[in-house]
Design a protein around this motif. Structure first.
Motif, PDB file in Angstrom:
ATOM      1  N   VAL A   1       0.827  -1.198   0.000  1.00  0.00           N
ATOM      2  CA  VAL A   1       0.000   0.000   0.000  1.00  0.00           C
ATOM      3  C   VAL A   1       0.864   1.252   0.000  1.00  0.00           C
ATOM      4  O   VAL A   1       0.478   2.305  -0.521  1.00  0.00           O
ATOM      5  CB  VAL A   1      -0.959  -0.006   1.213  1.00  0.00           C
ATOM      6  CG1 VAL A   1      -0.206   0.073   2.527  1.00  0.00           C
ATOM      7  CG2 VAL A   1      -1.968   1.123   1.111  1.00  0.00           C
ATOM      8  N   TRP A   2       2.094   1.146   0.541  1.00  0.00           N
ATOM      9  CA  TRP A   2       2.981   2.306   0.610  1.00  0.00           C
ATOM     10  C   TRP A   2       3.565   2.655  -0.757  1.00  0.00           C
ATOM     11  O   TRP A   2       3.932   3.807  -0.999  1.00  0.00           O
ATOM     12  CB  TRP A   2       4.085   2.054   1.635  1.00  0.00           C
ATOM     13  CG  TRP A   2       3.506   1.855   3.002  1.00  0.00           C
ATOM     14  CD1 TRP A   2       3.392   0.677   3.677  1.00  0.00           C
ATOM     15  CD2 TRP A   2       2.904   2.856   3.827  1.00  0.00           C
ATOM     16  NE1 TRP A   2       2.766   0.875   4.881  1.00  0.00           N
ATOM     17  CE2 TRP A   2       2.459   2.208   5.001  1.00  0.00           C
ATOM     18  CE3 TRP A   2       2.697   4.230   3.687  1.00  0.00           C
ATOM     19  CZ2 TRP A   2       1.824   2.903   6.025  1.00  0.00           C
ATOM     20  CZ3 TRP A   2       2.068   4.912   4.713  1.00  0.00           C
ATOM     21  CH2 TRP A   2       1.636   4.249   5.866  1.00  0.00           C
ATOM     22  N   ALA A   3       3.642   1.697  -1.651  1.00  0.00           N
ATOM     23  CA  ALA A   3       4.067   2.001  -3.026  1.00  0.00           C
ATOM     24  C   ALA A   3       3.054   2.918  -3.692  1.00  0.00           C
ATOM     25  O   ALA A   3       3.418   3.853  -4.423  1.00  0.00           O
ATOM     26  CB  ALA A   3       4.243   0.713  -3.821  1.00  0.00           C
ATOM     27  N   ARG A   4       1.787   2.666  -3.439  1.00  0.00           N
ATOM     28  CA  ARG A   4       0.742   3.534  -4.004  1.00  0.00           C
ATOM     29  C   ARG A   4       0.738   4.895  -3.317  1.00  0.00           C
ATOM     30  O   ARG A   4       0.504   5.927  -3.951  1.00  0.00           O
ATOM     31  CB  ARG A   4      -0.624   2.855  -3.866  1.00  0.00           C
ATOM     32  CG  ARG A   4      -0.746   1.539  -4.632  1.00  0.00           C
ATOM     33  CD  ARG A   4      -2.183   1.075  -4.727  1.00  0.00           C
ATOM     34  NE  ARG A   4      -2.758   0.723  -3.426  1.00  0.00           N
ATOM     35  CZ  ARG A   4      -2.649  -0.481  -2.873  1.00  0.00           C
ATOM     36  NH1 ARG A   4      -1.966  -1.436  -3.481  1.00  0.00           N
ATOM     37  NH2 ARG A   4      -3.214  -0.725  -1.720  1.00  0.00           N
ATOM     38  N   ALA A   5       1.011   4.916  -2.017  1.00  0.00           N
ATOM     39  CA  ALA A   5       0.957   6.170  -1.264  1.00  0.00           C
ATOM     40  C   ALA A   5       2.089   7.124  -1.647  1.00  0.00           C
ATOM     41  O   ALA A   5       1.879   8.328  -1.800  1.00  0.00           O
ATOM     42  CB  ALA A   5       1.000   5.875   0.238  1.00  0.00           C
ATOM     43  N   PHE A   6       3.314   6.579  -1.817  1.00  0.00           N
ATOM     44  CA  PHE A   6       4.477   7.429  -2.059  1.00  0.00           C
ATOM     45  C   PHE A   6       4.813   7.587  -3.544  1.00  0.00           C
ATOM     46  O   PHE A   6       5.588   8.479  -3.907  1.00  0.00           O
ATOM     47  CB  PHE A   6       5.698   6.883  -1.325  1.00  0.00           C
ATOM     48  CG  PHE A   6       5.694   7.151   0.149  1.00  0.00           C
ATOM     49  CD1 PHE A   6       6.042   8.403   0.641  1.00  0.00           C
ATOM     50  CD2 PHE A   6       5.333   6.174   1.048  1.00  0.00           C
ATOM     51  CE1 PHE A   6       6.045   8.662   2.001  1.00  0.00           C
ATOM     52  CE2 PHE A   6       5.330   6.416   2.410  1.00  0.00           C
ATOM     53  CZ  PHE A   6       5.680   7.664   2.898  1.00  0.00           C
ATOM     54  N   GLY A   7       4.295   6.728  -4.394  1.00  0.00           N
ATOM     55  CA  GLY A   7       4.618   6.818  -5.817  1.00  0.00           C
ATOM     56  C   GLY A   7       6.109   6.661  -6.046  1.00  0.00           C
ATOM     57  O   GLY A   7       6.750   5.765  -5.495  1.00  0.00           O
ATOM     58  N   GLY A   8       6.693   7.545  -6.851  1.00  0.00           N
ATOM     59  CA  GLY A   8       8.114   7.450  -7.169  1.00  0.00           C
ATOM     60  C   GLY A   8       9.030   7.652  -5.981  1.00  0.00           C
ATOM     61  O   GLY A   8      10.206   7.289  -6.040  1.00  0.00           O
ATOM     62  N   ALA A   9       8.528   8.240  -4.865  1.00  0.00           N
ATOM     63  CA  ALA A   9       9.343   8.438  -3.667  1.00  0.00           C
ATOM     64  C   ALA A   9       9.365   7.204  -2.766  1.00  0.00           C
ATOM     65  O   ALA A   9      10.006   7.238  -1.711  1.00  0.00           O
ATOM     66  CB  ALA A   9       8.831   9.643  -2.870  1.00  0.00           C
TER      67      ALA A   9
ATOM     68  N   ASP B   1       6.238  -8.623  -7.391  1.00  0.00           N
ATOM     69  CA  ASP B   1       5.096  -9.039  -6.600  1.00  0.00           C
ATOM     70  C   ASP B   1       5.182 -10.555  -6.482  1.00  0.00           C
ATOM     71  O   ASP B   1       6.147 -11.175  -6.983  1.00  0.00           O
ATOM     72  CB  ASP B   1       3.767  -8.578  -7.214  1.00  0.00           C
ATOM     73  CG  ASP B   1       3.571  -9.054  -8.652  1.00  0.00           C
ATOM     74  OD1 ASP B   1       4.323  -9.940  -9.112  1.00  0.00           O
ATOM     75  OD2 ASP B   1       2.651  -8.534  -9.320  1.00  0.00           O
ATOM     76  N   ALA B   2       4.221 -11.170  -5.807  1.00  0.00           N
ATOM     77  CA  ALA B   2       4.322 -12.616  -5.558  1.00  0.00           C
ATOM     78  C   ALA B   2       4.368 -13.413  -6.856  1.00  0.00           C
ATOM     79  O   ALA B   2       5.120 -14.388  -6.986  1.00  0.00           O
ATOM     80  CB  ALA B   2       3.150 -13.068  -4.691  1.00  0.00           C
TER      81      ALA B   2
ATOM     82  N   GLY C   1      10.881   5.791   6.794  1.00  0.00           N
ATOM     83  CA  GLY C   1      11.878   6.826   7.016  1.00  0.00           C
ATOM     84  C   GLY C   1      12.432   7.377   5.719  1.00  0.00           C
ATOM     85  O   GLY C   1      12.342   8.574   5.439  1.00  0.00           O
ATOM     86  N   HIS C   2      13.022   6.503   4.907  1.00  0.00           N
ATOM     87  CA  HIS C   2      13.604   6.956   3.645  1.00  0.00           C
ATOM     88  C   HIS C   2      12.541   7.482   2.680  1.00  0.00           C
ATOM     89  O   HIS C   2      12.789   8.442   1.939  1.00  0.00           O
ATOM     90  CB  HIS C   2      14.378   5.810   2.982  1.00  0.00           C
ATOM     91  CG  HIS C   2      15.849   5.853   3.242  1.00  0.00           C
ATOM     92  ND1 HIS C   2      16.462   5.025   4.140  1.00  0.00           N
ATOM     93  CD2 HIS C   2      16.822   6.647   2.740  1.00  0.00           C
ATOM     94  CE1 HIS C   2      17.763   5.291   4.169  1.00  0.00           C
ATOM     95  NE2 HIS C   2      17.998   6.275   3.334  1.00  0.00           N
ATOM     96  N   SER C   3      11.363   6.858   2.661  1.00  0.00           N
ATOM     97  CA  SER C   3      10.315   7.328   1.763  1.00  0.00           C
ATOM     98  C   SER C   3       9.907   8.754   2.117  1.00  0.00           C
ATOM     99  O   SER C   3       9.751   9.609   1.228  1.00  0.00           O
ATOM    100  CB  SER C   3       9.103   6.393   1.829  1.00  0.00           C
ATOM    101  OG  SER C   3       9.440   5.086   1.392  1.00  0.00           O
TER     102      SER C   3
ATOM    103  N   SER D   1       5.381  -4.977   3.057  1.00  0.00           N
ATOM    104  CA  SER D   1       6.469  -4.228   2.429  1.00  0.00           C
ATOM    105  C   SER D   1       7.465  -5.139   1.743  1.00  0.00           C
ATOM    106  O   SER D   1       8.183  -4.704   0.836  1.00  0.00           O
ATOM    107  CB  SER D   1       7.187  -3.356   3.469  1.00  0.00           C
ATOM    108  OG  SER D   1       7.681  -4.161   4.534  1.00  0.00           O
ATOM    109  N   THR D   2       7.552  -6.403   2.158  1.00  0.00           N
ATOM    110  CA  THR D   2       8.483  -7.337   1.526  1.00  0.00           C
ATOM    111  C   THR D   2       7.813  -8.682   1.284  1.00  0.00           C
ATOM    112  O   THR D   2       6.757  -8.994   1.850  1.00  0.00           O
ATOM    113  CB  THR D   2       9.756  -7.561   2.378  1.00  0.00           C
ATOM    114  OG1 THR D   2       9.404  -8.227   3.596  1.00  0.00           O
ATOM    115  CG2 THR D   2      10.462  -6.263   2.686  1.00  0.00           C
TER     116      THR D   2
END
Length: 306
Positions: free
Chosen positions: A211-219, A233-234, A260-262, A296-297
């Motif tokens: 879900v964080w990939a969608r939230a942060f996009g390229g960041a 993905d799986a 943090g990094h995002s 996340s992983t």
């Protein structure tokens, strides 16, 4: 700024399909080498960085051991928490390995060892379980990472030399490694030849369906362009394993700090995943991923049958 020779792919590196869909473009937040795209294969579902550095130039991206792949542990508490996380990560793989008969101990390879955190975790586990683990660590560099200095029970071998060794392993760990390789199926196929029959690869990679990939996009720091050449993905991780001629036993959801990094990339500030912000926000990250039924992983176990 690092100068890299680039290549543009017109087909999927895993399955060869030319039906590609561009998903996003984002900068190299770490060493500022430019902007990179991520394309998705319409056939096998693999996503990959495109354009990307040529394979011969990849070591340049890790020359200083100073990117997000080499966490800065700036406090004793954070270092202790990271060791705790590594110990938890190792619990299931080692339970599996320790249940099998091994009269003369177990040979284990930490491939792409980074700062040596996993190899040191294997040393702790060997002491805890009273097992004879013969631990080898390997990476791009000629010298072992500083945190492995003086640990006699860990043999460090540069990858260039390791590839020519005639050594078989009961287990090979690739923790946040496969996504850095230009052809993951080729890497897995090569490592299969270094496994005993019935040996296992234990793989962990970022999950691009978080879900964080969608939230942060390229960041989203797990994209880590251009160091991460694949974004799994799986389905695509299973496909890479099977194309590497191993049997994929399971793919499980797991978690690692990434807020943090995002946030740092988004706000143009230096914020560490393993710093106070990254550690403090980690429970929120896990809770939101759990509500979204993602992670996340991804952690995969692959077996060399026969």
């Amino acid at each position: 700024m690092t100068t890299l020779q680039m290549e543009t792919l017109n087909a999927c590196p895993l399955c060869g399909t030319a039906a590609l869909h561009h998903t996003l473009t984002a900068p190299d937040y770490e060493s500022h080498t430019g902007d990179y795209g991520i394309d998705e294969c319409g056939d096998c579902g693999a996503a990959f960085t495109n354009p990307r550095p040529v394979e011969a130039d990849l070591p340049k991206l890790y020359a200083q051991r100073s990117t997000v792949d080499f966490p800065a542990l700036d406090s004793g508490l954070v270092a202790h928490l990271r060791d705790f996380a590594i110990d938890r990560y190792l619990a299931d793989p080692l339970r599996c390995l320790n249940s099998a008969p091994a009269e003369h101990g177990l040979d284990i390879l930490d491939y792409g060892c980074g700062d040596g955190a996993l190899a040191r975790g294997l040393v702790r586990a060997a002491r805890k379980h009273g097992r004879g683990y013969r631990i080898t660590a390997t990476d791009f560099h000629d010298a072992a990472p500083p945190r492995l200095a003086g640990i006699e029970s860990i043999r460090y071998v540069p990858q260039a030399r390791s590839q020519n060794e005639d050594v078989r392993y009961h287990a090979i760990f690739l923790r946040h490694v496969v996504e850095h390789h230009p052809q993951p199926d080729r890497l897995i196929r090569e490592l299969k030849t270094r496994l005993h029959p019935g040996g296992r690869l234990f793989i962990e990679v970022p999950n691009r369906r978080s879900v964080w990939a969608r939230a942060f996009g390229g960041a989203y720091c797990a994209y880590n362009l251009p160091r991460h050449l694949f974004h799994f993905d799986a389905r695509s991780l299973t496909g890479a394993i099977e194309r590497g001629n191993l049997r994929c036993e399971r793919v499980a959801l797991a978690h690692t700090p990434l807020l943090g990094h995002s946030l740092g990339y988004l706000l143009s500030r230096k914020i560490q995943n393993t710093g106070l912000v990254g550690v403090a926000t980690y429970p929120v990250q896990v809770a939101v991923d759990a509500l979204a039924r993602t992670s996340s992983t991804l952690r995969a176990t692959a077996i060399a049958d026969g």
